[in-house]
Scaffold this active site. Structure first.
Site, short mmCIF file in Angstrom:
data_model
loop_
_atom_site.label_atom_id
_atom_site.label_comp_id
_atom_site.label_asym_id
_atom_site.label_seq_id
_atom_site.Cartn_x
_atom_site.Cartn_y
_atom_site.Cartn_z
N ASP A 1 -15.05 3.09 7.93
CA ASP A 1 -13.98 4.03 7.55
C ASP A 1 -14.46 4.94 6.42
O ASP A 1 -14.17 6.13 6.42
CB ASP A 1 -12.72 3.28 7.12
CG ASP A 1 -11.71 4.26 6.53
OD1 ASP A 1 -11.23 5.12 7.29
OD2 ASP A 1 -11.44 4.20 5.33
N ARG B 1 -14.59 13.20 8.36
CA ARG B 1 -13.34 13.87 8.76
C ARG B 1 -12.90 14.89 7.72
O ARG B 1 -12.38 15.96 8.04
CB ARG B 1 -12.23 12.82 8.97
CG ARG B 1 -12.40 12.01 10.24
CD ARG B 1 -11.53 10.78 10.21
NE ARG B 1 -10.14 11.09 9.99
CZ ARG B 1 -9.28 10.34 9.29
NH1 ARG B 1 -9.67 9.20 8.76
NH2 ARG B 1 -8.04 10.72 9.14
N HIS C 1 0.85 -1.20 0.00
CA HIS C 1 0.00 0.00 0.00
C HIS C 1 0.88 1.24 0.00
O HIS C 1 1.85 1.33 0.74
CB HIS C 1 -0.89 0.01 1.25
CG HIS C 1 -1.74 1.24 1.34
ND1 HIS C 1 -2.91 1.38 0.62
CD2 HIS C 1 -1.58 2.39 2.02
CE1 HIS C 1 -3.43 2.57 0.87
NE2 HIS C 1 -2.64 3.20 1.72
N SER D 1 -7.42 4.32 9.72
CA SER D 1 -8.20 4.34 8.48
C SER D 1 -7.52 3.47 7.41
O SER D 1 -8.15 2.61 6.80
CB SER D 1 -8.32 5.80 8.02
OG SER D 1 -8.71 5.89 6.68
N LYS E 1 -8.60 -0.92 6.24
CA LYS E 1 -8.88 -1.41 4.88
C LYS E 1 -7.91 -2.53 4.51
O LYS E 1 -8.27 -3.51 3.87
CB LYS E 1 -8.78 -0.25 3.88
CG LYS E 1 -9.95 0.71 4.01
CD LYS E 1 -9.80 1.96 3.17
CE LYS E 1 -8.90 2.97 3.81
NZ LYS E 1 -9.10 4.35 3.51
N1 URA Z 1 -5.87 7.79 3.44
C1 URA Z 1 -6.82 7.06 4.06
O1 URA Z 1 -7.24 6.03 3.58
N2 URA Z 1 -7.26 7.50 5.27
C2 URA Z 1 -6.82 8.63 5.87
O2 URA Z 1 -7.27 8.96 6.95
C3 URA Z 1 -5.85 9.38 5.18
C4 URA Z 1 -5.39 8.93 3.98
#
Ligand code: URA
Length: 434
Positions: free
Chosen positions: A161, A168, A82, A183, A187
């Site tokens: 999320d 957010r 990632h 966050s 995932k």
């Molecule tokens: N990328 C994400 O997936 N979440 C965040 O909070 C910031 C960047």
């Protein structure tokens, strides 16, 4: 349990228990807690922070809020990668087939881009017919058959999320380390891989502008991965200037293909070798990084990495002929040089401005619904530390609209600082967090 009491508790600086966090996330996902209360909670977290235990509980609660991909039907260690995102970041397109060609199973979920950084899925759609909208059965059997698949977000991965991130985003509570780390990791954990290699970017084109913040995020995310029993390693890498030379979807795919042919830019190739080596070690196919890097160099030299990309494209319905003939990728109708009026050394490139140039040309999304133009973008000729003469070309710009081209060109020129003093570009690999 009442959300009001939890907000009061966090506002006063106390730590929330696992049960309280689980209650809050599951109720919020179901719609039992209104956005205004969750906004207040996010602001309280922003100011009071979360400790390691709370962050881990939040990550797990969000990971479990939707589908958890079950990859046990795939033999061997599944490794995911990632990136926190950057300009010209086409890494997955070259890296995934390189690593798969070395025998490590790549079962990856990717997203589309929003804003100035493009997503892997958008880039892959430069191959005519390519689809990431596949079922999990197709995904699993493809990984078993050819060792690689990249799937779009067809499952309901971490819906808590998704909801929370959108909230957010509009309540000025994105940039909190615990919230970002949980966050991203929620995932990744829901996507099912056994090992995760993170590429945490830092610099003017990254989410984390400061190196110390990138290291802190890397530490937080690796700790969350370990807590969930996944082998997690983070590479902190430079994003103070675009990665490689190409910025824009199809142009980046072409550069990724050239990299698989051994003709890629030095920085991009080095990043792929570094991330790839950690993925191969995590996948148990090499005893150390040196051995893994030698394997990666070999699959580039003998053409098996390129062949793996072609197999992968074909397995997902794409036209693999473009892997061997890149003129089949989407092309723009106008190609123009951007000429430097100044002479000197490229001292600085405001990296996200280059991403915005691509966005202006139509290569990125202003909103989730925007259609993107895969053919547009830029090829840089000069990067930080390079000498440029007046009248020399800094880049070529690929566009389909003259007025967008002019706007992007002006923006591009103002992103470059050219001075008399020579400078060295900053180190590509800043460090490794295990
Ligand atoms: N990328 C994400 O997936 N979440 C965040 O909070 C910031 C960047």
């Amino acid at each position: 349990m009442r959300m009001y009491d939890l907000i009061m508790k966090k506002r006063g600086g106390a730590a929330l228990s696992n049960e309280e966090i689980e209650f809050m996330i599951s109720e919020y996902t179901k719609g039992g807690i209104p956005d205004y209360q969750m906004s207040a909670m996010m602001m309280a977290v922003y100011f009071q922070g979360m400790n390691e235990t709370e962050t881990a509980a939040l990550t797990m609660a969000m990971a479990k809020s939707g589908d958890m991909l079950e990859l046990s039907a795939i033999d061997g260690v599944k490794v995911d990668k990632h990136s926190t995102g950057g300009v010209g970041d086409k890494t997955s397109i070259a890296l995934a087939p390189m690593v798969a060609a070395c025998g490590v199973k790549i079962a990856k979920m990717s997203g589309r881009g929003l804003g100035h950084t493009g997503g892997t899925i958008d880039k892959l759609e430069s191959f005519k017919g390519f689809s990431t909208g596949i079922t999990s059965e197709h995904f699993i059997s493809q990984v078993n058959n050819i060792g690689i698949s990249i799937m779009g977000q067809t499952l309901d991965i971490a819906p808590a999320d998704k909801k929370l991130y959108a909230l957010r985003d509009v309540t000025a509570t994105v940039d909190n380390m615990s919230l970002i780390a949980s966050s991203i990791m929620s995932k990744k954990l829901a996507s099912g891989a056994d090992a995760i290699v993170l590429d945490v970017k830092t610099g003017s084109g990254a989410f984390m502008k400061k190196e110390e913040d990138a290291f802190a995020l890397a530490k937080e995310m690796t700790a969350l991965g370990k807590h969930a029993g996944r082998n997690t390693i983070a590479v902190v890498s430079d994003m103070d200037q675009p990665l490689g030379f190409a910025v824009g979807n199809a142009l980046e795919v072409k550069e990724a293909i050239e990299t698989l042919q051994g003709k890629g830019p030095e920085d991009f190739t080095k990043l792929c070798l570094t991330l790839g080596a950690y993925m191969i070690v995590a996948g148990g196919k090499a005893k150390d990084k040196e051995e893994a890097e030698a394997m990666l160099r070999k699959v580039i030299e003998n053409g098996t990495a390129l062949k793996k990309l072609a197999e992968f494209v074909e397995a997902q319905g794409g036209d693999s002929a473009a892997v061997y003939d890149t003129s089949l990728l989407p092309t723009a109708s106008i190609v123009e040089e951007i000429i430097s009026e100044k002479e000197g050394y490229v001292n600085r490139i405001i990296c996200d401005e280059i991403g915005i140039c691509s966005l202006i040309l139509g290569g990125g999304r202003e909103t989730k619904e925007s259609e993107i133009d895969l053919s547009v973008g830029l090829i840089l000729y000069k990067k930080v530390g390079d000498y440029v003469k007046a009248g020399e070309s800094l880049a070529t710009i690929h566009a389909n609209d003259k007025s967008k081209l002019e706007a992007a060109k002006q923006r591009f020129l103002s992103a470059y600082t050219i001075t008399n003093e020579s400078v060295s570009p900053s180190e590509l690999i800043k460090g490794i967090v295990t």
